[in-house]
Design a protein around this motif. Structure first.
Motif, short mmCIF file in Angstrom:
data_model
loop_
_atom_site.label_atom_id
_atom_site.label_comp_id
_atom_site.label_asym_id
_atom_site.label_seq_id
_atom_site.Cartn_x
_atom_site.Cartn_y
_atom_site.Cartn_z
N ASP A 183 23.24 39.11 37.30
CA ASP A 183 23.30 40.32 36.47
C ASP A 183 24.11 40.15 35.20
N PHE A 184 24.89 39.08 35.08
CA PHE A 184 25.72 38.91 33.89
C PHE A 184 25.68 37.45 33.44
N THR A 185 26.11 37.24 32.21
CA THR A 185 26.14 35.87 31.68
C THR A 185 27.55 35.30 31.80
N SER A 186 27.63 33.99 31.79
CA SER A 186 28.95 33.36 31.84
C SER A 186 29.73 33.67 30.56
N GLY A 187 29.03 33.87 29.46
CA GLY A 187 29.68 34.22 28.20
C GLY A 187 30.41 35.54 28.26
N GLU A 188 29.82 36.52 28.93
CA GLU A 188 30.48 37.83 29.07
C GLU A 188 31.78 37.70 29.84
N VAL A 189 31.75 36.95 30.93
CA VAL A 189 32.95 36.78 31.76
C VAL A 189 33.99 35.93 31.03
N THR A 190 33.54 34.86 30.37
CA THR A 190 34.46 34.01 29.62
C THR A 190 35.18 34.81 28.54
N ARG A 191 34.44 35.62 27.82
CA ARG A 191 35.03 36.45 26.77
C ARG A 191 36.07 37.41 27.34
N ALA A 192 35.74 38.05 28.47
CA ALA A 192 36.66 39.00 29.10
C ALA A 192 37.91 38.28 29.61
N MET A 193 37.74 37.15 30.27
CA MET A 193 38.89 36.43 30.81
C MET A 193 39.78 35.88 29.70
N SER A 194 39.18 35.43 28.61
CA SER A 194 39.96 34.94 27.47
C SER A 194 40.78 36.07 26.86
N ARG A 195 40.18 37.23 26.74
CA ARG A 195 40.90 38.38 26.18
C ARG A 195 42.06 38.81 27.07
N TYR A 227 34.48 27.06 33.40
CA TYR A 227 35.40 27.48 34.44
C TYR A 227 36.60 28.21 33.84
N VAL A 228 37.28 28.96 34.72
CA VAL A 228 38.47 29.73 34.35
C VAL A 228 39.63 29.19 35.18
N ILE A 229 40.76 28.98 34.53
CA ILE A 229 41.95 28.54 35.25
C ILE A 229 42.75 29.78 35.62
N ILE A 230 42.85 30.03 36.92
CA ILE A 230 43.60 31.18 37.43
C ILE A 230 44.66 30.63 38.37
N GLY A 231 45.90 30.79 37.97
CA GLY A 231 46.99 30.17 38.73
C GLY A 231 46.87 28.67 38.58
N ARG A 232 46.79 27.97 39.69
CA ARG A 232 46.62 26.51 39.66
C ARG A 232 45.20 26.09 39.99
N SER A 233 44.31 27.05 40.15
CA SER A 233 42.95 26.74 40.58
C SER A 233 41.96 26.88 39.43
N HIS A 234 40.89 26.09 39.51
CA HIS A 234 39.80 26.14 38.55
C HIS A 234 38.60 26.79 39.24
N TYR A 235 38.22 27.97 38.77
CA TYR A 235 37.10 28.71 39.36
C TYR A 235 35.91 28.70 38.40
N PRO A 236 34.69 28.52 38.93
CA PRO A 236 33.51 28.69 38.07
C PRO A 236 33.48 30.12 37.51
N VAL A 237 33.08 30.26 36.27
CA VAL A 237 33.07 31.56 35.60
C VAL A 237 32.23 32.58 36.39
N LYS A 238 31.09 32.16 36.89
CA LYS A 238 30.22 33.08 37.62
C LYS A 238 30.88 33.56 38.92
N THR A 272 33.73 41.88 39.41
CA THR A 272 32.83 43.02 39.15
C THR A 272 32.07 43.50 40.38
N ARG A 273 32.04 42.68 41.44
CA ARG A 273 31.26 42.97 42.65
C ARG A 273 29.76 43.12 42.34
N GLN A 274 29.31 42.36 41.33
CA GLN A 274 27.90 42.35 40.97
C GLN A 274 27.31 40.99 41.28
N ASP A 275 26.00 40.95 41.40
CA ASP A 275 25.30 39.70 41.63
C ASP A 275 25.45 38.81 40.39
N ARG A 276 25.56 37.51 40.60
CA ARG A 276 25.75 36.57 39.49
C ARG A 276 24.61 36.57 38.49
#
Length: 104
Positions: free
Chosen positions: A57-69, A33-44, A51-55
């Protein structure tokens, strides 16, 4: 910041992600999960909204890496939580232990 998710380049910013996720109700967290503000959202869920793409189509690792950066905190519920930082007084107290009962 340019990030590649599902072989597509995206120019993501922290403020853009915050704006995209504003008003989005977090789904129950079952994995990473990603912490955005005070909420915990699943990475997918974050990846799908941003991205407005279907879940699928991408891996959680790609999103985790982008959000961490971008500076967001990403966590895996299987990992142990970070150890609490103790003050010097709390550390000394823990080392000395509790006092022996009186009258023994």
């Amino acid at each position: 910041m340019r990030c590649v998710i599902a072989r597509f380049p995206f120019d993501l910013t922290k403020s853009g992600v915050l704006a995209s996720m504003k008003g989005v109700k977090p789904e129950p967290v079952t994995g990473e999960y990603v912490i955005i503000g005070r909420s915990h959202y699943p990475v997918k869920q974050v990846g799908e909204v941003v991205t407005r793409q279907d879940r699928r189509d991408f891996t959680s690792g790609e999103v985790t890496r982008a959000m961490s950066r971008l500076g967001f905190t990403c966590r895996n519920p299987d990992e142990a939580p970070p150890a609490p930082v103790l003050t010097p007084l709390e550390t000394a107290s823990a080392l000395l232990g509790s006092p022996a009962p009186l009258g023994s």
